[in-house]
Design a protein around this motif. Structure first.
Motif, PDB file in Angstrom:
ATOM      1  N   GLY A 123       0.768  -1.188  -0.031  1.00  0.00           N
ATOM      2  CA  GLY A 123      -0.038   0.126  -0.126  1.00  0.00           C
ATOM      3  C   GLY A 123       0.973   1.200   0.092  1.00  0.00           C
ATOM      4  O   GLY A 123       1.152   1.862  -1.062  1.00  0.00           O
ATOM      5  N   ILE A 124       1.381   1.590   1.055  1.00  0.00           N
ATOM      6  CA  ILE A 124       2.355   2.806   1.283  1.00  0.00           C
ATOM      7  C   ILE A 124       3.497   2.462   0.532  1.00  0.00           C
ATOM      8  O   ILE A 124       4.309   1.164   0.801  1.00  0.00           O
ATOM      9  N   SER A 125       4.015   3.005  -0.554  1.00  0.00           N
ATOM     10  CA  SER A 125       5.192   2.707  -1.353  1.00  0.00           C
ATOM     11  C   SER A 125       5.542   3.930  -1.977  1.00  0.00           C
ATOM     12  O   SER A 125       5.016   4.952  -1.957  1.00  0.00           O
ATOM     13  N   VAL A 126       6.793   3.820  -2.711  1.00  0.00           N
ATOM     14  CA  VAL A 126       7.130   4.633  -3.795  1.00  0.00           C
ATOM     15  C   VAL A 126       6.065   4.916  -4.778  1.00  0.00           C
ATOM     16  O   VAL A 126       6.061   6.161  -5.255  1.00  0.00           O
ATOM     17  N   SER A 127       5.210   3.980  -5.477  1.00  0.00           N
ATOM     18  CA  SER A 127       4.418   4.009  -6.371  1.00  0.00           C
ATOM     19  C   SER A 127       3.263   5.035  -5.779  1.00  0.00           C
ATOM     20  O   SER A 127       2.610   5.984  -6.495  1.00  0.00           O
ATOM     21  N   LEU A 128       2.659   5.109  -4.525  1.00  0.00           N
ATOM     22  CA  LEU A 128       1.715   5.800  -4.022  1.00  0.00           C
ATOM     23  C   LEU A 128       2.216   7.164  -3.958  1.00  0.00           C
ATOM     24  O   LEU A 128       1.550   8.129  -3.979  1.00  0.00           O
ATOM     25  N   ALA A 129       3.382   7.335  -3.388  1.00  0.00           N
ATOM     26  CA  ALA A 129       3.797   8.722  -3.544  1.00  0.00           C
ATOM     27  C   ALA A 129       3.938   9.308  -4.844  1.00  0.00           C
ATOM     28  O   ALA A 129       3.510  10.490  -4.854  1.00  0.00           O
ATOM     29  N   VAL A 130       4.178   8.609  -5.979  1.00  0.00           N
ATOM     30  CA  VAL A 130       4.071   9.082  -7.059  1.00  0.00           C
ATOM     31  C   VAL A 130       2.861   9.703  -7.287  1.00  0.00           C
ATOM     32  O   VAL A 130       2.424  10.518  -8.082  1.00  0.00           O
ATOM     33  N   LEU A 131       1.530   8.722  -7.098  1.00  0.00           N
ATOM     34  CA  LEU A 131       0.428   9.069  -7.307  1.00  0.00           C
ATOM     35  C   LEU A 131       0.126  10.222  -6.441  1.00  0.00           C
ATOM     36  O   LEU A 131      -0.814  11.064  -7.172  1.00  0.00           O
ATOM     37  N   VAL A 132       0.193  10.429  -5.505  1.00  0.00           N
ATOM     38  CA  VAL A 132      -0.156  11.643  -4.595  1.00  0.00           C
ATOM     39  C   VAL A 132       0.373  12.839  -5.075  1.00  0.00           C
ATOM     40  O   VAL A 132      -0.128  13.867  -5.086  1.00  0.00           O
ATOM     41  N   LEU A 133       1.802  12.775  -5.567  1.00  0.00           N
ATOM     42  CA  LEU A 133       2.426  13.794  -5.980  1.00  0.00           C
ATOM     43  C   LEU A 133       2.026  14.294  -7.320  1.00  0.00           C
ATOM     44  O   LEU A 133       1.881  15.471  -7.693  1.00  0.00           O
ATOM     45  N   THR A 134       1.539  13.447  -8.068  1.00  0.00           N
ATOM     46  CA  THR A 134       0.810  13.620  -9.391  1.00  0.00           C
ATOM     47  C   THR A 134      -0.160  14.401  -9.103  1.00  0.00           C
ATOM     48  O   THR A 134      -0.467  15.593  -9.821  1.00  0.00           O
ATOM     49  N   ILE A 135      -1.015  14.218  -8.420  1.00  0.00           N
ATOM     50  CA  ILE A 135      -2.267  14.952  -7.874  1.00  0.00           C
ATOM     51  C   ILE A 135      -2.036  16.311  -7.514  1.00  0.00           C
ATOM     52  O   ILE A 135      -2.835  17.149  -7.880  1.00  0.00           O
ATOM     53  N   MET A 136      -0.890  16.538  -6.741  1.00  0.00           N
ATOM     54  CA  MET A 136      -0.585  17.666  -6.193  1.00  0.00           C
ATOM     55  C   MET A 136       0.134  18.518  -7.454  1.00  0.00           C
ATOM     56  O   MET A 136      -0.121  19.883  -7.586  1.00  0.00           O
ATOM     57  N   VAL A 137       0.615  18.058  -8.535  1.00  0.00           N
ATOM     58  CA  VAL A 137       1.567  18.799  -9.312  1.00  0.00           C
ATOM     59  C   VAL A 137       0.448  19.208 -10.388  1.00  0.00           C
ATOM     60  O   VAL A 137       0.783  20.217 -11.073  1.00  0.00           O
ATOM     61  N   ILE A 138      -0.618  18.590 -10.774  1.00  0.00           N
ATOM     62  CA  ILE A 138      -1.424  18.757 -11.749  1.00  0.00           C
ATOM     63  C   ILE A 138      -1.983  19.951 -11.737  1.00  0.00           C
ATOM     64  O   ILE A 138      -2.048  20.829 -12.855  1.00  0.00           O
ATOM     65  N   PRO A 139      -2.718  20.672 -10.576  1.00  0.00           N
ATOM     66  CA  PRO A 139      -3.457  21.755 -10.614  1.00  0.00           C
ATOM     67  C   PRO A 139      -2.423  22.960 -10.908  1.00  0.00           C
ATOM     68  O   PRO A 139      -2.775  24.202 -11.316  1.00  0.00           O
ATOM     69  N   ILE A 140      -0.972  22.806 -10.571  1.00  0.00           N
ATOM     70  CA  ILE A 140      -0.128  23.898 -10.620  1.00  0.00           C
ATOM     71  C   ILE A 140       0.275  24.148 -12.241  1.00  0.00           C
ATOM     72  O   ILE A 140       0.034  25.453 -12.821  1.00  0.00           O
ATOM     73  N   ILE A 141       0.520  22.801 -12.976  1.00  0.00           N
ATOM     74  CA  ILE A 141       0.772  22.978 -14.234  1.00  0.00           C
ATOM     75  C   ILE A 141      -0.530  23.312 -15.141  1.00  0.00           C
ATOM     76  O   ILE A 141      -0.276  24.205 -16.172  1.00  0.00           O
ATOM     77  N   THR A 142      -1.623  22.965 -14.648  1.00  0.00           N
ATOM     78  CA  THR A 142      -2.761  23.255 -15.368  1.00  0.00           C
ATOM     79  C   THR A 142      -3.325  24.595 -15.258  1.00  0.00           C
ATOM     80  O   THR A 142      -3.528  25.143 -16.366  1.00  0.00           O
ATOM     81  N   SER A 143      -3.223  25.238 -14.367  1.00  0.00           N
ATOM     82  CA  SER A 143      -3.798  26.467 -14.185  1.00  0.00           C
ATOM     83  C   SER A 143      -2.734  27.438 -15.043  1.00  0.00           C
ATOM     84  O   SER A 143      -3.230  28.447 -15.506  1.00  0.00           O
ATOM     85  N   LEU A 144      -1.518  27.145 -15.148  1.00  0.00           N
ATOM     86  CA  LEU A 144      -0.690  28.199 -15.673  1.00  0.00           C
ATOM     87  C   LEU A 144      -0.717  27.698 -17.042  1.00  0.00           C
ATOM     88  O   LEU A 144      -0.709  28.745 -17.835  1.00  0.00           O
TER      89      LEU A 144
END
Length: 277
Positions: A123-144
């Motif tokens: 469950g908790i893993s490198v891949s889960l960290a990638v998923l959560v970070l992706t969701i956090m990065v998307i609005p920054i890139i999207t809005s700009l």
């Protein structure tokens, strides 16, 4: 940072960058797992976020009805405003069990013979960290990116349409080339957010200093520079341990500076060549 990490720099030497061993009792410290984990998580999260963000921006500026644009803009702004610790709690309590059951375990069962997808699924893993970070990065890139694409001159878009271009061809040959300099900056900003994120990553990555190791899998717990510092800084009991943690912070700052200098060089090259290819 240089002053506070000097003890670690002089004691650990260059081996600090290459060693995978972090042993507090023996006063032996190596930064390789944290550096590699940071680079992997941030780079993969940003690469996944780029096409998603660009797709949302193109849909927002070219195809979405007015009411949809209104609600979509609120949703994107809300995602950007959520504190990172909330993402961490959500990832740890809600997403991790679902991620383990419906994503990790099926992949381990089907592709577990490949080291990259080997089990067990925690469950908790490198891949889960990638998923959560992706969701956090998307609005920054999207809005700009949305703001940049919306500034494409109407005359250029109408000119392409009058020549028989489809809406997609207009976006591809006018909108994206016109905004590509700003899009590059938005991507770098998202990458910087991914590199510097602390609390959310600390809560979902597992904080194991064994990744990457023999037969490394993206489903294993791992660590990053920020999560290592956050989880251990206030528990450091020796001057060398404290100095080694601050040395990690110094390394992260140097990496961030290199990324920004490189991006500035690339954007200057693009600017000299002009907006269009």
């Amino acid at each position: 940072l240089v002053d506070r990490s000097w003890l670690g720099v002089t004691t650990n030497g260059l081996g600090f960058l290459l060693s995978f061993n972090w042993n507090v009792m023996e006063e032996v410290y190596g930064a390789a797992p944290a550096i590699l984990g940071t680079a992997f998580v941030a780079a993969v999260a940003t690469l996944i976020a780029i096409p998603i963000s660009l797709g949302i921006s193109i849909y927002f500026t070219e195809s979405a009805p007015r009411k949809t644009r209104f609600y979509l803009s609120i949703f994107i702004d809300l995602l950007a405003a959520i504190p990172s610790v909330i993402y961490g709690i959500w990832g740890l309590w809600i997403i991790a069990p679902l991620f383990k059951t419906y994503f990790q375990q099926p992949i381990v069962g089907a592709l577990g013979f490949i080291p990259l997808f080997a089990g067990p699924a925690y469950g908790i893993s490198v891949s889960l960290a990638v998923l959560v970070l992706t969701i956090m990065v998307i609005p920054i890139i999207t809005s700009l990116t949305t703001e940049l694409l919306s500034r494409t001159p109407t005359s250029l878009k109408e000119g392409m349409t009058s020549l028989g271009a489809t809406k997609w061809e207009t976006v591809r040959h006018v909108g994206v080339p016109f905004a590509k300099l700003g899009i590059s900056a938005a991507i770098i900003l998202g990458l910087g957010r991914a590199f510097g994120e602390t609390m959310a990553v600390t809560m979902v990555i597992g904080n194991s200093y064994l990744w990457p190791g023999e037969g490394t899998s993206i489903f294993y717990p791992g660590t990053t520079i920020t999560s290592k510092i956050a989880s251990e800084l206030y528990e450091a009991f020796s001057p060398l341990q404290m100095s080694s943690l601050i040395e990690l912070a110094l390394i992260l700052m140097i990496i961030s500076l290199i990324i920004n200098i490189t991006s500035r060089f690339i954007m200057n090259r693009i600017a000299k060549r002009g907006i269009y290819q």
